[in-house]
Motif scaffolding. Structure first.
Motif, PDB file in Angstrom:
ATOM      1  N   MET A 250       0.757  -1.188   0.075  1.00 35.65           N
ATOM      2  CA  MET A 250      -0.052   0.244   0.118  1.00 35.65           C
ATOM      3  C   MET A 250       0.854   1.306   0.061  1.00 35.65           C
ATOM      4  SD  MET A 250      -2.600   1.226   3.113  1.00 35.65           S
ATOM      5  CE  MET A 250      -3.572  -0.086   3.040  1.00 35.65           C
ATOM      6  N   PRO A 251       0.595   2.196  -0.870  1.00 32.99           N
ATOM      7  CA  PRO A 251       1.460   3.351  -0.868  1.00 32.99           C
ATOM      8  C   PRO A 251       1.227   4.123   0.471  1.00 32.99           C
ATOM      9  CG  PRO A 251       0.047   3.239  -2.962  1.00 32.99           C
ATOM     10  CD  PRO A 251      -0.307   2.289  -1.925  1.00 32.99           C
ATOM     11  N   LEU A 252       2.340   4.823   0.933  1.00 35.70           N
ATOM     12  CA  LEU A 252       2.394   5.352   2.301  1.00 35.70           C
ATOM     13  C   LEU A 252       1.002   6.432   2.267  1.00 35.70           C
ATOM     14  CD1 LEU A 252       5.997   5.634   3.193  1.00 35.70           C
ATOM     15  CD2 LEU A 252       4.390   4.146   4.368  1.00 35.70           C
ATOM     16  N   ARG A 253       0.987   7.096   1.176  1.00 37.33           N
ATOM     17  CA  ARG A 253      -0.188   8.130   1.313  1.00 37.33           C
ATOM     18  C   ARG A 253      -1.607   7.576   1.718  1.00 37.33           C
ATOM     19  NH1 ARG A 253      -1.510  10.989  -3.990  1.00 37.33           N
ATOM     20  NH2 ARG A 253      -3.419  10.116  -4.204  1.00 37.33           N
ATOM     21  N   TRP A 254      -1.734   6.368   1.640  1.00 33.61           N
ATOM     22  CA  TRP A 254      -3.042   5.718   1.819  1.00 33.61           C
ATOM     23  C   TRP A 254      -3.124   4.949   3.202  1.00 33.61           C
ATOM     24  CZ3 TRP A 254      -6.994   7.874  -0.492  1.00 33.61           C
ATOM     25  CH2 TRP A 254      -6.807   8.432  -1.632  1.00 33.61           C
ATOM     26  N   LEU A 255      -1.747   5.082   3.869  1.00 34.65           N
ATOM     27  CA  LEU A 255      -1.603   4.020   5.029  1.00 34.65           C
ATOM     28  C   LEU A 255      -2.248   4.834   6.248  1.00 34.65           C
ATOM     29  CD1 LEU A 255      -0.549   1.626   6.573  1.00 34.65           C
ATOM     30  CD2 LEU A 255       1.572   3.093   6.894  1.00 34.65           C
ATOM     31  N   GLY A 256      -3.000   4.039   7.274  1.00 32.32           N
ATOM     32  CA  GLY A 256      -3.580   4.639   8.384  1.00 32.32           C
ATOM     33  C   GLY A 256      -3.412   3.568   9.479  1.00 32.32           C
ATOM     34  N   ALA A 257      -3.027   3.987  10.644  1.00 35.65           N
ATOM     35  CA  ALA A 257      -2.927   3.320  11.803  1.00 35.65           C
ATOM     36  C   ALA A 257      -3.522   3.972  13.041  1.00 35.65           C
ATOM     37  CB  ALA A 257      -1.404   2.747  12.088  1.00 35.65           C
TER      38      ALA A 257
ATOM     39  N   ASP B 240      -9.049   9.552   2.919  1.00 36.04           N
ATOM     40  CA  ASP B 240      -8.388  10.924   2.585  1.00 36.04           C
ATOM     41  C   ASP B 240      -6.885  10.767   2.549  1.00 36.04           C
ATOM     42  OD1 ASP B 240      -7.556  13.609   1.866  1.00 36.04           O
ATOM     43  OD2 ASP B 240      -8.675  14.349   3.246  1.00 36.04           O
ATOM     44  N   PRO B 241      -6.051  11.024   1.673  1.00 39.70           N
ATOM     45  CA  PRO B 241      -4.755  10.872   1.772  1.00 39.70           C
ATOM     46  C   PRO B 241      -4.038  12.064   2.499  1.00 39.70           C
ATOM     47  CG  PRO B 241      -5.148  11.694  -0.729  1.00 39.70           C
ATOM     48  CD  PRO B 241      -6.306  11.146   0.165  1.00 39.70           C
ATOM     49  N   ASN B 242      -4.813  13.122   2.833  1.00 37.99           N
ATOM     50  CA  ASN B 242      -4.344  13.906   3.555  1.00 37.99           C
ATOM     51  C   ASN B 242      -4.512  13.832   5.155  1.00 37.99           C
ATOM     52  OD1 ASN B 242      -3.353  15.672   1.339  1.00 37.99           O
ATOM     53  ND2 ASN B 242      -5.447  16.175   0.735  1.00 37.99           N
ATOM     54  N   ALA B 243      -5.307  12.646   5.520  1.00 42.07           N
ATOM     55  CA  ALA B 243      -5.482  12.485   6.673  1.00 42.07           C
ATOM     56  C   ALA B 243      -4.392  12.235   7.580  1.00 42.07           C
ATOM     57  CB  ALA B 243      -6.782  11.178   6.947  1.00 42.07           C
ATOM     58  N   ALA B 244      -4.583  12.382   8.928  1.00 39.34           N
ATOM     59  CA  ALA B 244      -3.039  11.674   9.714  1.00 39.34           C
ATOM     60  C   ALA B 244      -2.896  10.370   9.489  1.00 39.34           C
ATOM     61  CB  ALA B 244      -3.584  12.249  11.007  1.00 39.34           C
ATOM     62  N   LEU B 245      -1.556  10.123   9.562  1.00 35.34           N
ATOM     63  CA  LEU B 245      -1.360   8.522   9.390  1.00 35.34           C
ATOM     64  C   LEU B 245      -1.361   7.895  10.555  1.00 35.34           C
ATOM     65  CD1 LEU B 245       1.682   7.233   7.492  1.00 35.34           C
ATOM     66  CD2 LEU B 245       1.121   6.399   9.867  1.00 35.34           C
TER      67      LEU B 245
ATOM     68  N   VAL C  72       7.290   7.345  10.526  1.00 28.66           N
ATOM     69  CA  VAL C  72       6.775   7.055   9.262  1.00 28.66           C
ATOM     70  C   VAL C  72       6.155   8.241   8.306  1.00 28.66           C
ATOM     71  CG1 VAL C  72       5.197   5.511   7.773  1.00 28.66           C
ATOM     72  CG2 VAL C  72       6.128   4.555   9.984  1.00 28.66           C
ATOM     73  N   PRO C  73       5.461   8.970   8.998  1.00 34.49           N
ATOM     74  CA  PRO C  73       4.896  10.173   8.132  1.00 34.49           C
ATOM     75  C   PRO C  73       5.901  11.049   7.354  1.00 34.49           C
ATOM     76  CG  PRO C  73       3.596   9.912  10.112  1.00 34.49           C
ATOM     77  CD  PRO C  73       4.784   9.004  10.066  1.00 34.49           C
ATOM     78  N   VAL C  74       6.914  11.050   8.141  1.00 31.33           N
ATOM     79  CA  VAL C  74       8.210  11.925   7.753  1.00 31.33           C
ATOM     80  C   VAL C  74       8.384  11.490   6.281  1.00 31.33           C
ATOM     81  CG1 VAL C  74      10.575  12.764   7.983  1.00 31.33           C
ATOM     82  CG2 VAL C  74       9.013  12.788   9.827  1.00 31.33           C
ATOM     83  N   LEU C  75       8.487  10.048   6.211  1.00 26.63           N
ATOM     84  CA  LEU C  75       8.774   9.620   4.548  1.00 26.63           C
ATOM     85  C   LEU C  75       7.886   9.807   3.757  1.00 26.63           C
ATOM     86  CD1 LEU C  75       9.903   6.084   5.992  1.00 26.63           C
ATOM     87  CD2 LEU C  75      11.425   8.170   5.520  1.00 26.63           C
ATOM     88  N   ALA C  76       6.724  10.084   4.189  1.00 17.90           N
ATOM     89  CA  ALA C  76       5.580  10.183   3.086  1.00 17.90           C
ATOM     90  C   ALA C  76       4.842  11.362   3.147  1.00 17.90           C
ATOM     91  CB  ALA C  76       4.121   9.040   3.515  1.00 17.90           C
ATOM     92  N   ASP C  77       5.594  12.615   3.846  1.00 20.29           N
ATOM     93  CA  ASP C  77       5.243  14.045   4.071  1.00 20.29           C
ATOM     94  C   ASP C  77       3.695  13.795   4.502  1.00 20.29           C
ATOM     95  OD1 ASP C  77       5.561  16.609   3.816  1.00 20.29           O
ATOM     96  OD2 ASP C  77       4.653  16.763   1.799  1.00 20.29           O
ATOM     97  N   ARG C  78       3.374  13.258   5.621  1.00 21.55           N
ATOM     98  CA  ARG C  78       1.934  13.078   6.166  1.00 21.55           C
ATOM     99  C   ARG C  78       2.164  13.738   7.454  1.00 21.55           C
ATOM    100  NH1 ARG C  78      -0.727   8.523   4.873  1.00 21.55           N
ATOM    101  NH2 ARG C  78      -2.234   9.093   6.089  1.00 21.55           N
ATOM    102  N   ARG C  79       1.000  13.925   8.111  1.00 26.18           N
ATOM    103  CA  ARG C  79       0.890  14.449   9.488  1.00 26.18           C
ATOM    104  C   ARG C  79       0.433  13.439  10.602  1.00 26.18           C
ATOM    105  NH1 ARG C  79      -4.243  15.988  10.985  1.00 26.18           N
ATOM    106  NH2 ARG C  79      -5.875  15.491   9.590  1.00 26.18           N
ATOM    107  N   VAL C  80       0.913  13.732  11.766  1.00 26.07           N
ATOM    108  CA  VAL C  80       0.221  12.552  12.833  1.00 26.07           C
ATOM    109  C   VAL C  80      -0.599  13.542  13.785  1.00 26.07           C
ATOM    110  CG1 VAL C  80       1.078  11.379  14.863  1.00 26.07           C
ATOM    111  CG2 VAL C  80       2.298  11.531  12.746  1.00 26.07           C
TER     112      VAL C  80
END
Length: 75
Positions: free
Chosen positions: A1-8, A28-33, A66-74
């Motif tokens: 799964m691409p990191l932009r769609w990963l959620g935990a 939403d790929p802009n959601a927090a990881l 992990v979000p640092v690698l995918a430019d995502r927020r927590v």
């Protein structure tokens, strides 16, 4: 799964009870990881994984890197 769609999420219903670890894809790929509420998931799995309440900070620490690698927020 691409990191932009990963959620935990470590979801706890009651204090001092094991929590369940949810890993899946978010709507939403802009959601927090990590820290996303259950409603944000498009699909999630791993309901059998139980996490001791005191171990949640360990998962938070891992999923904060992990979000640092995918430019995502927590959250």
């Amino acid at each position: 799964m691409p990191l932009r769609w990963l959620g935990a999420l470590v979801h706890s219903k009651k204090p001092n009870q094991p929590s369940k670890l949810l890993i899946g894809s978010v709507r939403d790929p802009n959601a927090a990881l990590y820290g996303t509420d259950e409603a944000a998931f498009w699909y999630s799995t791993s309901p059998a994984l139980r996490v001791p309440h005191g171990d949640e900070p360990l998962f938070r620490a891992h999923f904060t890197e992990v979000p640092v690698l995918a430019d995502r927020r927590v959250v």
